[in-house]
Enzyme design. Sequence first.
Site, PDB file in Angstrom:
ATOM      1  N   HIS A   1       5.134  57.307  59.534  1.00 38.82           N
ATOM      2  CA  HIS A   1       5.899  56.092  59.264  1.00 38.82           C
ATOM      3  C   HIS A   1       5.204  55.209  58.216  1.00 38.82           C
ATOM      4  CE1 HIS A   1       3.938  53.598  62.759  1.00 38.82           C
ATOM      5  NE2 HIS A   1       3.392  53.237  61.646  1.00 38.82           N
TER       6      HIS A   1
ATOM      7  N   ASN B   1       2.634  59.384  62.644  1.00 31.78           N
ATOM      8  CA  ASN B   1       3.859  60.203  62.609  1.00 31.78           C
ATOM      9  C   ASN B   1       4.550  60.137  61.244  1.00 31.78           C
ATOM     10  OD1 ASN B   1       4.821  57.618  62.626  1.00 31.78           O
ATOM     11  ND2 ASN B   1       6.139  57.839  64.423  1.00 31.78           N
TER      12      ASN B   1
ATOM     13  N   GLU C   1      10.335  54.408  61.445  1.00 29.12           N
ATOM     14  CA  GLU C   1      10.022  55.569  62.269  1.00 29.12           C
ATOM     15  C   GLU C   1      10.875  56.778  61.859  1.00 29.12           C
ATOM     16  OE1 GLU C   1       7.484  55.266  64.009  1.00 29.12           O
ATOM     17  OE2 GLU C   1       7.702  54.027  65.797  1.00 29.12           O
TER      18      GLU C   1
ATOM     19  N   ASP D   1       6.214  43.893  58.474  1.00 26.95           N
ATOM     20  CA  ASP D   1       6.835  44.038  59.790  1.00 26.95           C
ATOM     21  C   ASP D   1       6.225  43.119  60.844  1.00 26.95           C
ATOM     22  OD1 ASP D   1       4.392  45.352  59.826  1.00 26.95           O
ATOM     23  OD2 ASP D   1       5.251  47.339  60.055  1.00 26.95           O
TER      24      ASP D   1
HETATM   25  C1  GLP Z   1       1.254  49.885  62.106  1.00 21.96           C
HETATM   26  C2  GLP Z   1       1.964  49.199  60.963  1.00 21.96           C
HETATM   27  C3  GLP Z   1       1.990  50.110  59.754  1.00 21.96           C
HETATM   28  C4  GLP Z   1       0.621  50.687  59.484  1.00 21.96           C
HETATM   29  C5  GLP Z   1       0.162  51.474  60.649  1.00 21.96           C
HETATM   30  C6  GLP Z   1      -1.181  52.161  60.382  1.00 21.96           C
HETATM   31  O1  GLP Z   1       2.079  50.784  62.738  1.00 21.96           O
HETATM   32  N1  GLP Z   1       3.291  48.817  61.270  1.00 21.96           N
HETATM   33  O2  GLP Z   1       2.435  49.362  58.636  1.00 21.96           O
HETATM   34  O3  GLP Z   1       0.678  51.502  58.361  1.00 21.96           O
HETATM   35  O4  GLP Z   1       0.056  50.548  61.692  1.00 21.96           O
HETATM   36  O5  GLP Z   1      -2.127  51.748  61.287  1.00 21.96           O
HETATM   37  P1  GLP Z   1      -3.670  52.025  61.217  1.00 21.96           P
HETATM   38  O6  GLP Z   1      -4.141  51.555  59.885  1.00 21.96           O
HETATM   39  O7  GLP Z   1      -4.211  51.209  62.335  1.00 21.96           O
HETATM   40  O8  GLP Z   1      -3.850  53.475  61.392  1.00 21.96           O
END
Ligand code: GLP
Length: 257
Positions: free
Chosen positions: A151, A149, A156, A80
Amino acid sequence: MRLLPLPELTGGLWVEVDAEAVAVRVADRLLASLTAGQTLGLATGRTMVAVYAALRQRLMAMPSGQRRQLVNRWRSFNLDEYVGLGPDDQGSFAHFMGEQLANPLELPSGSLRIPNGLALDPALEARAYAQALALAGGVDLQVLGLGNNGHIGFNEPPCPIDARCRCLVLSAATRLQNAMAFGGHPEAVPARAITLGTAEILAAREVLLVVTGAAKAEILKRCLLEPPQAALPASWLRRHPRFCLVIDEEAASELRI
Ligand code: GLP
Protein backbone atom coordinates in the site's frame (compact mmCIF):
# COMPACT_ATOMS: atom_id res chain seq x y z
CA MET A 1 26.20 -3.98 -6.05
CA ARG A 2 24.68 -4.58 -9.52
CA LEU A 3 20.92 -4.19 -9.78
CA LEU A 4 18.36 -5.50 -12.20
CA PRO A 5 17.49 -2.96 -14.90
CA LEU A 6 14.50 -0.86 -13.74
CA PRO A 7 13.55 1.21 -16.82
CA GLU A 8 10.39 2.68 -15.30
CA LEU A 9 12.22 4.65 -12.61
CA THR A 10 11.70 7.88 -14.53
CA GLY A 11 12.94 10.11 -11.69
CA GLY A 12 15.99 8.06 -10.72
CA LEU A 13 17.15 5.48 -8.19
CA TRP A 14 19.36 6.00 -5.14
CA VAL A 15 20.62 3.01 -3.20
CA GLU A 16 22.18 4.19 0.05
CA VAL A 17 24.28 2.18 2.46
CA ASP A 18 21.71 2.26 5.30
CA ALA A 19 18.48 3.83 6.55
CA GLU A 20 20.32 6.81 8.01
CA ALA A 21 21.91 7.68 4.67
CA VAL A 22 18.49 7.28 3.01
CA ALA A 23 17.02 9.71 5.55
CA VAL A 24 19.71 12.31 4.82
CA ARG A 25 19.16 12.01 1.07
CA VAL A 26 15.37 12.44 1.43
CA ALA A 27 15.70 15.28 3.96
CA ASP A 28 17.97 17.16 1.54
CA ARG A 29 15.40 16.71 -1.19
CA LEU A 30 12.63 18.00 1.10
CA LEU A 31 14.75 20.97 2.07
CA ALA A 32 15.43 21.86 -1.57
CA SER A 33 11.71 21.64 -2.22
CA LEU A 34 10.91 23.91 0.75
CA THR A 35 13.54 26.39 -0.34
CA ALA A 36 11.91 26.52 -3.77
CA GLY A 37 8.58 27.35 -2.09
CA GLN A 38 6.99 24.07 -3.14
CA THR A 39 4.06 22.25 -1.56
CA LEU A 40 5.09 19.00 0.11
CA GLY A 41 3.12 15.76 0.34
CA LEU A 42 4.10 14.08 3.60
CA ALA A 43 3.86 10.53 4.93
CA THR A 44 3.98 8.90 8.35
CA GLY A 45 5.36 5.59 9.63
CA ARG A 46 8.66 4.41 11.05
CA THR A 47 10.55 5.01 7.81
CA MET A 48 9.70 8.71 8.10
CA VAL A 49 10.95 9.04 11.69
CA ALA A 50 14.58 9.02 10.49
CA VAL A 51 13.73 11.30 7.55
CA TYR A 52 12.08 13.92 9.76
CA ALA A 53 14.92 13.71 12.30
CA ALA A 54 17.40 14.48 9.51
CA LEU A 55 15.20 17.33 8.24
CA ARG A 56 14.91 18.83 11.75
CA GLN A 57 18.65 18.58 12.15
CA ARG A 58 19.25 20.39 8.84
CA LEU A 59 16.79 23.15 9.74
CA MET A 60 17.99 23.59 13.33
CA ALA A 61 21.59 23.93 12.10
CA MET A 62 20.61 26.99 10.02
CA PRO A 63 20.84 30.58 11.28
CA SER A 64 17.48 31.26 12.92
CA GLY A 65 16.47 34.00 10.45
CA GLN A 66 16.96 31.68 7.49
CA ARG A 67 15.07 28.89 9.28
CA ARG A 68 12.15 31.20 10.11
CA GLN A 69 11.91 32.20 6.48
CA LEU A 70 11.62 28.58 5.39
CA VAL A 71 9.25 27.62 8.18
CA ASN A 72 6.96 30.58 7.52
CA ARG A 73 6.38 29.55 3.94
CA TRP A 74 5.78 25.86 4.88
CA ARG A 75 2.92 24.25 2.98
CA SER A 76 2.26 20.52 3.25
CA PHE A 77 -0.52 17.97 2.98
CA ASN A 78 -0.30 14.64 4.75
CA LEU A 79 -1.50 11.51 3.05
CA ASP A 80 -3.80 10.02 5.63
CA GLU A 81 -5.31 9.78 9.10
CA TYR A 82 -7.18 7.21 11.17
CA VAL A 83 -10.93 7.73 11.52
CA GLY A 84 -11.85 8.47 15.15
CA LEU A 85 -8.48 9.86 16.23
CA GLY A 86 -7.46 13.49 16.75
CA PRO A 87 -4.20 15.26 17.61
CA ASP A 88 -4.60 14.39 21.31
CA ASP A 89 -4.55 10.65 20.57
CA GLN A 90 -1.01 9.27 20.76
CA GLY A 91 -1.64 6.91 17.85
CA SER A 92 -2.97 9.55 15.45
CA PHE A 93 -0.93 10.78 12.53
CA ALA A 94 -1.79 14.34 13.62
CA HIS A 95 0.00 13.61 16.91
CA PHE A 96 2.92 12.02 15.04
CA MET A 97 3.32 15.06 12.77
CA GLY A 98 3.07 17.39 15.77
CA GLU A 99 5.91 15.57 17.51
CA GLN A 100 8.06 15.12 14.43
CA LEU A 101 7.73 18.49 12.72
CA ALA A 102 5.03 20.97 13.73
CA ASN A 103 6.03 21.44 17.39
CA PRO A 104 9.84 21.29 17.22
CA LEU A 105 9.94 23.55 14.16
CA GLU A 106 7.13 25.81 15.43
CA LEU A 107 5.30 25.64 12.13
CA PRO A 108 2.61 28.29 11.71
CA SER A 109 -0.78 26.78 12.51
CA GLY A 110 -2.61 25.54 9.45
CA SER A 111 0.54 25.16 7.36
CA LEU A 112 0.80 21.39 7.90
CA ARG A 113 -2.51 19.94 6.75
CA ILE A 114 -3.84 16.49 7.58
CA PRO A 115 -7.30 14.93 7.20
CA ASN A 116 -9.47 15.45 10.27
CA GLY A 117 -9.95 11.99 11.80
CA LEU A 118 -12.58 13.38 14.16
CA ALA A 119 -14.87 14.66 11.41
CA LEU A 120 -18.46 13.50 11.99
CA ASP A 121 -18.76 12.51 8.34
CA PRO A 122 -15.41 11.01 7.21
CA ALA A 123 -16.56 10.62 3.59
CA LEU A 124 -17.38 14.32 3.47
CA GLU A 125 -14.06 15.16 5.14
CA ALA A 126 -12.23 13.14 2.45
CA ARG A 127 -13.93 15.16 -0.29
CA ALA A 128 -13.24 18.45 1.49
CA TYR A 129 -9.58 17.50 1.99
CA ALA A 130 -9.14 16.67 -1.70
CA GLN A 131 -10.77 19.98 -2.56
CA ALA A 132 -8.44 21.92 -0.24
CA LEU A 133 -5.47 20.19 -1.87
CA ALA A 134 -6.70 21.07 -5.35
CA LEU A 135 -7.33 24.66 -4.27
CA ALA A 136 -3.74 24.90 -3.02
CA GLY A 137 -2.53 23.85 -6.48
CA GLY A 138 -1.73 20.21 -5.63
CA VAL A 139 1.48 18.67 -4.33
CA ASP A 140 4.89 19.32 -5.88
CA LEU A 141 6.91 16.63 -4.13
CA GLN A 142 5.06 13.63 -2.69
CA VAL A 143 7.07 11.51 -0.26
CA LEU A 144 5.79 7.96 0.30
CA GLY A 145 6.56 4.98 2.48
CA LEU A 146 5.65 1.44 1.48
CA GLY A 147 3.21 -0.81 3.33
CA ASN A 148 4.13 -4.46 3.79
CA ASN A 149 1.23 -5.34 1.50
CA GLY A 150 2.27 -2.82 -1.18
CA HIS A 151 0.00 0.00 0.00
CA ILE A 152 0.87 3.69 -0.41
CA GLY A 153 -0.84 6.14 1.91
CA PHE A 154 -3.63 3.87 3.08
CA ASN A 155 -4.54 2.69 -0.42
CA GLU A 156 -5.02 -0.95 0.39
CA PRO A 157 -4.91 -3.65 -2.27
CA PRO A 158 -6.84 -4.10 -4.47
CA CYS A 159 -6.68 -0.45 -5.52
CA PRO A 160 -7.16 0.90 -9.05
CA ILE A 161 -4.84 3.53 -10.51
CA ASP A 162 -7.50 6.25 -10.28
CA ALA A 163 -8.84 5.87 -6.71
CA ARG A 164 -9.74 9.25 -5.19
CA CYS A 165 -9.34 10.59 -1.67
CA ARG A 166 -11.79 8.58 0.45
CA CYS A 167 -12.61 6.83 3.69
CA LEU A 168 -11.85 3.10 3.65
CA VAL A 169 -11.58 -0.02 5.79
CA LEU A 170 -8.01 -1.03 6.71
CA SER A 171 -6.77 -4.56 6.05
CA ALA A 172 -5.78 -6.94 8.85
CA ALA A 173 -2.21 -6.83 7.49
CA THR A 174 -2.01 -3.05 7.85
CA ARG A 175 -3.50 -3.04 11.34
CA LEU A 176 -0.87 -5.62 12.29
CA GLN A 177 1.93 -3.58 10.69
CA ASN A 178 0.90 -0.43 12.55
CA ALA A 179 0.08 -2.08 15.92
CA MET A 180 3.31 -0.83 17.52
CA ALA A 181 1.81 2.65 17.87
CA PHE A 182 -1.15 1.10 19.73
CA GLY A 183 0.64 -0.85 22.44
CA GLY A 184 1.26 -3.79 20.08
CA HIS A 185 -2.47 -4.59 19.79
CA PRO A 186 -3.71 -4.83 16.16
CA GLU A 187 -7.34 -4.71 17.38
CA ALA A 188 -6.62 -1.31 18.98
CA VAL A 189 -5.66 0.12 15.56
CA PRO A 190 -8.67 2.01 14.16
CA ALA A 191 -10.58 0.00 11.56
CA ARG A 192 -10.96 2.88 9.10
CA ALA A 193 -8.90 5.70 7.67
CA ILE A 194 -9.11 8.66 5.33
CA THR A 195 -6.44 8.62 2.63
CA LEU A 196 -5.48 10.54 -0.46
CA GLY A 197 -6.06 8.18 -3.39
CA THR A 198 -3.71 6.89 -6.06
CA ALA A 199 -5.25 9.61 -8.29
CA GLU A 200 -4.06 12.47 -6.05
CA ILE A 201 -0.71 10.76 -5.40
CA LEU A 202 -0.04 10.33 -9.11
CA ALA A 203 -1.09 13.95 -9.73
CA ALA A 204 1.90 15.21 -7.70
CA ARG A 205 4.63 16.78 -9.85
CA GLU A 206 7.16 14.29 -8.48
CA VAL A 207 6.84 11.19 -6.28
CA LEU A 208 9.58 9.86 -4.07
CA LEU A 209 9.19 6.37 -2.62
CA VAL A 210 11.34 5.67 0.44
CA VAL A 211 11.97 2.06 1.46
CA THR A 212 14.36 0.72 4.07
CA GLY A 213 15.04 -2.65 5.69
CA ALA A 214 15.14 -6.27 4.59
CA ALA A 215 11.50 -6.88 5.57
CA LYS A 216 10.36 -4.72 2.61
CA ALA A 217 12.77 -6.21 0.02
CA GLU A 218 10.34 -8.79 -1.35
CA ILE A 219 7.29 -6.50 -1.65
CA LEU A 220 9.46 -3.77 -3.19
CA LYS A 221 10.73 -6.21 -5.80
CA ARG A 222 7.17 -7.24 -6.66
CA CYS A 223 6.02 -3.61 -6.95
CA LEU A 224 8.91 -2.82 -9.30
CA LEU A 225 8.99 -5.95 -11.45
CA GLU A 226 5.46 -7.37 -11.69
CA PRO A 227 3.08 -5.71 -14.14
CA PRO A 228 1.48 -2.62 -12.55
CA GLN A 229 -1.73 -3.90 -10.96
CA ALA A 230 -4.43 -3.24 -8.35
CA ALA A 231 -3.05 -5.98 -6.08
CA LEU A 232 0.15 -3.91 -5.69
CA PRO A 233 -0.92 -0.26 -5.29
CA ALA A 234 2.70 1.00 -5.26
CA SER A 235 3.25 -0.56 -8.70
CA TRP A 236 1.10 2.27 -10.18
CA LEU A 237 3.90 4.70 -9.35
CA ARG A 238 5.76 3.33 -12.37
CA ARG A 239 3.22 5.16 -14.54
CA HIS A 240 4.34 8.49 -13.07
CA PRO A 241 6.62 10.64 -15.28
CA ARG A 242 8.87 11.53 -12.31
CA PHE A 243 9.00 8.49 -10.05
CA CYS A 244 12.07 8.49 -7.85
CA LEU A 245 13.11 5.69 -5.48
CA VAL A 246 15.42 6.04 -2.47
CA ILE A 247 16.24 2.77 -0.70
CA ASP A 248 18.91 1.21 1.45
CA GLU A 249 20.97 -1.84 0.59
CA GLU A 250 18.78 -4.13 2.67
CA ALA A 251 15.63 -3.08 0.82
CA ALA A 252 17.53 -3.52 -2.47
CA SER A 253 18.66 -7.04 -1.60
CA GLU A 254 16.07 -8.76 -3.84
CA LEU A 255 16.92 -6.48 -6.77
CA ARG A 256 20.49 -7.69 -7.17
CA ILE A 257 21.50 -9.47 -10.36
C1 GLP B 1 1.36 3.59 7.31
C2 GLP B 1 1.09 4.80 6.45
C3 GLP B 1 1.81 4.66 5.13
C4 GLP B 1 3.25 4.25 5.34
C5 GLP B 1 3.31 2.95 6.04
C6 GLP B 1 4.75 2.45 6.19
O1 GLP B 1 0.57 2.53 6.94
N1 GLP B 1 -0.28 5.02 6.20
O2 GLP B 1 1.75 5.90 4.45
O3 GLP B 1 3.88 4.15 4.11
O4 GLP B 1 2.73 3.19 7.29
O5 GLP B 1 5.08 2.28 7.51
P1 GLP B 1 6.51 2.02 8.09
O6 GLP B 1 7.40 3.10 7.58
O7 GLP B 1 6.30 2.10 9.56
O8 GLP B 1 6.92 0.69 7.62
